[in-house]
Design an enzyme around this catalytic site. Structure first.
Site, mmCIF file in Angstrom:
data_model
loop_
_atom_site.group_PDB
_atom_site.id
_atom_site.type_symbol
_atom_site.label_atom_id
_atom_site.label_comp_id
_atom_site.label_asym_id
_atom_site.label_seq_id
_atom_site.Cartn_x
_atom_site.Cartn_y
_atom_site.Cartn_z
ATOM 1 N N HIS A 140 62.679 71.312 39.223
ATOM 2 C CA HIS A 140 62.283 72.090 37.625
ATOM 3 C C HIS A 140 61.690 72.890 36.881
ATOM 4 O O HIS A 140 60.581 73.397 37.857
ATOM 5 C CB HIS A 140 62.415 70.728 36.289
ATOM 6 C CG HIS A 140 61.382 69.919 36.462
ATOM 7 N ND1 HIS A 140 60.644 68.917 37.021
ATOM 8 C CD2 HIS A 140 60.614 69.816 35.941
ATOM 9 C CE1 HIS A 140 59.092 68.213 36.782
ATOM 10 N NE2 HIS A 140 59.232 69.374 35.740
HETATM 11 P P1 TYD Z 1 59.976 63.568 36.729
HETATM 12 O O1 TYD Z 1 60.297 64.288 35.966
HETATM 13 O O2 TYD Z 1 61.555 63.404 37.720
HETATM 14 O O3 TYD Z 1 58.609 63.843 37.728
HETATM 15 P P2 TYD Z 1 58.278 65.242 38.717
HETATM 16 O O4 TYD Z 1 59.607 66.147 38.534
HETATM 17 O O5 TYD Z 1 56.893 65.468 38.363
HETATM 18 O O6 TYD Z 1 58.723 64.535 40.245
HETATM 19 O O7 TYD Z 1 59.474 62.312 36.380
HETATM 20 C C1 TYD Z 1 59.450 61.263 36.792
HETATM 21 C C2 TYD Z 1 60.097 60.214 36.022
HETATM 22 O O8 TYD Z 1 58.881 59.794 34.861
HETATM 23 C C3 TYD Z 1 60.925 59.921 35.117
HETATM 24 O O9 TYD Z 1 62.033 59.324 34.742
HETATM 25 C C4 TYD Z 1 60.841 60.452 33.459
HETATM 26 C C5 TYD Z 1 59.385 60.110 33.597
HETATM 27 N N1 TYD Z 1 58.410 61.013 33.067
HETATM 28 C C6 TYD Z 1 58.007 60.084 31.610
HETATM 29 O O10 TYD Z 1 58.704 59.557 31.155
HETATM 30 N N2 TYD Z 1 57.142 61.221 30.926
HETATM 31 C C7 TYD Z 1 56.078 61.798 31.673
HETATM 32 O O11 TYD Z 1 55.788 62.939 30.661
HETATM 33 C C8 TYD Z 1 56.612 62.398 32.303
HETATM 34 C C9 TYD Z 1 56.407 63.617 33.725
HETATM 35 C C10 TYD Z 1 58.363 61.559 33.051
#
Ligand code: TYD
Length: 135
Positions: free
Chosen positions: A50
């Site tokens: 992302h």
């Molecule tokens: P995600 O953004 O998919 O992780 P990455 O992009 O690092 O692989 O986040 C994983 C899950 O955690 C998603 O359900 C959103 C949640 N999340 C939060 O609730 N708060 C946060 O600060 C972050 C970064 C993620």
């Protein structure tokens, strides 16, 4: 070429060991509104996929190592984080993927805003469209 911005943190070491302190607008060049960490990443997992519309972040691998692919829509760069004194600044509109996590990796991320799913661009084609329209 896309510029990878890394920050070297000062280690305050003495005969007891090491300490690194990070303060907002000093080592971390923004207001710190949120800190999160990624750990226990399973073998072979690649995550991220992302970009953000406005969020700025600094990532620090405080234990173990992992790799980043950074893509500003024009070129790609690869960075390994493998030391607690190395920070990686990730600006808005940078597509990131993280991979090759060591089993002991703890990746700490400082962010300049609260979690907001609306700030994410999770579709690569949309990311490219937005980069091209904004430049
Ligand atoms: P995600 O953004 O998919 O992780 P990455 O992009 O690092 O692989 O986040 C994983 C899950 O955690 C998603 O359900 C959103 C949640 N999340 C939060 O609730 N708060 C946060 O600060 C972050 C970064 C993620």
């Amino acid at each position: 070429m896309m510029q990878v911005k890394t920050i070297n943190f000062n280690i305050k070491g003495d005969d007891r060991g090491s300490l690194i302190a990070l303060e907002q607008h000093k080592e971390i060049p923004f207001d710190i509104k949120r800190v999160y960490y990624i750990f226990g990443t399973k073998e072979g997992v690649r995550r991220g996929y992302h970009a953000h519309k406005s969020l700025k972040q600094v990532a620090v691998c405080v234990k173990g190592s992992c790799k980043f692919l950074l893509d500003d829509g024009k070129s790609k760069e690869y960075v390994e984080l493998n030391s607690p004194d190395l920070g990686l600044l990730i600006d808005k509109f940078v597509w990131r993927e993280m991979y090759d996590f060591s089993p002991d990796c703890v990746l700490v991320v400082f962010a300049d805003d609260y979690y907001d799913e609306g700030d994410y661009i999770r579709d690569y084609k949309e990311f490219i469209r937005r980069v091209e329209n904004d430049s």
